[in-house]
Write an enzyme that holds these catalytic residues in place. Structure first.
Site, short mmCIF file in Angstrom:
data_model
loop_
_atom_site.label_atom_id
_atom_site.label_comp_id
_atom_site.label_asym_id
_atom_site.label_seq_id
_atom_site.Cartn_x
_atom_site.Cartn_y
_atom_site.Cartn_z
N SER A 181 101.83 61.10 0.69
CA SER A 181 102.93 61.45 1.26
C SER A 181 104.13 60.36 1.12
CB SER A 181 102.66 61.44 2.85
OG SER A 181 103.91 61.31 3.73
N ARG A 215 96.59 77.02 5.92
CA ARG A 215 97.88 77.21 6.24
C ARG A 215 98.71 76.24 5.72
NH1 ARG A 215 97.06 74.43 12.29
NH2 ARG A 215 97.87 72.54 11.73
N LYS A 265 97.64 57.24 3.60
CA LYS A 265 98.42 57.74 2.24
C LYS A 265 98.58 56.96 1.28
CE LYS A 265 98.57 62.08 3.96
NZ LYS A 265 97.83 63.10 3.46
N TYR A 288 98.92 56.84 9.46
CA TYR A 288 99.14 57.71 8.43
C TYR A 288 99.52 57.02 6.98
CZ TYR A 288 101.21 62.45 6.46
OH TYR A 288 101.52 63.20 5.76
N ALA A 296 93.46 74.59 3.53
CA ALA A 296 94.22 75.54 2.93
C ALA A 296 94.45 76.84 3.67
CB ALA A 296 93.86 75.92 1.33
#
Ligand code: NAD
Length: 247
Positions: A139, A15, A155, A151, A13
């Protein structure tokens, strides 16, 4: 102030999306632990300057001891943990036939195993008080995406983990849902502006029916709703925030 006096942890958290989520939860009255492996001080300052309650905690989600310490810190500091947002994630894109084992392992370790550690630690506490909200950031790529085998696998794993956690804990007052952002403007995606003099970014915009990238607050708004009492009968769901991009 739908989350008055609730305690929330948001990982990754410092950014981007996680920061947007942390800000929204604080706006709704939650005490937010802004967790990141990098510095989270700036995000905390912004939240506090806006009148919110937040503190920083350094934790690498791929390290189980650090995730345990994070949840322990939340409980010791605020007396409880109500909302766990497993947001920290990275990508290391590349075609599968050329993907290094290192890039496979790294993405799985952070995006999937990190979410497992966060979910498990939160559950240990939440089960003892028969209340909790777990929100995992997956995602749209979980459905498969060229150049993102590591990825997408991580996910998709997050979706399976979330749905299992939801079913195992539904009678314990704990909901567990996954959010699938599409294309949100953060450091992770802004790097596309440098590819082919911005042509890659423009191509992406064409793939989004709404024609523009989302903002971290678009995801934060949904997290706040899922974390609230209004969403108490919503569990095991996978919800897209993609401007129509994810089908
Ligand atoms: P980002 O790169 O802008 O920010 C990620 C943050 O996570 C950083 O602050 C970083 O320090 C932190 N982080 C990275 N590895 C960590 C670790 N091991 N432990 C703790 N913190 C760690 O990325 P973002 O776009 O804000 O992405 C946040 C989440 O949203 C990720 O899980 C990402 O996969 C997911 N997501 C993003 C998009 C998008 O369009 N930006 C789309 C779909 C999903």
């Amino acid at each position: 102030m739908r989350l008055n006096n609730k305690t929330a942890v948001v990982t990754g958290a410092g950014r981007g999306l996680g920061k947007g989520i942390a800000k929204k939860l604080a706006e709704e009255g939650a005490h937010v632990i802004v967790a990141d492996m990098a510095s989270a001080e700036e995000a905390v300052s912004e939240i506090v300057a806006a009148g919110g309650s937040a503190c920083a905690f350094k934790a690498d989600v791929s390290n189980q001891n650090e995730v345990q310490a994070l949840v322990q810190f939340a409980v010791e500091t605020y007396g409880t943990l109500d909302i766990m947002v497993n947001n920290a994630g990275i990508n290391r894109d590349g075609m599968l036939h050329k993907m290094s084992v290192e890039n496979w392992d790294l993405v799985i370790a952070i995006d999937l195993t990190g979410t497992f550690y966060g979910t498990q630690e939160a559950l240990k506490h939440m089960r003892s008080k028969n209340y909790g909200r777990i929100i995992n950031i997956s995602s749209g790529s979980w459905l498969g995406n060229i150049g993102q085998a590591n990825y997408a696998a991580a996910k998709a794993g997050v979706v399976g983990l979330t749905k299992t956690a939801a079913r195992e804990n539904a009678r314990k007052g704990i909901t567990c849902n996954a959010i699938c952002p599409g294309f949100i403007e953060t450091d992770m995606t802004l790097k596309l502006k440098e590819v082919n003099e911005g042509a890659a970014w423009d191509h992406m915009m064409q793939k989004i029916p709404m024609g523009y990238a989302g903002k971290p607050s678009d995801v934060g708004n949904l997290v706040a709703f899922l974390a609230s009492d209004e969403a108490s009968y919503i569990t095991s769901e996978v919800i897209n925030v993609g401007g129509g991009m994810i089908v």
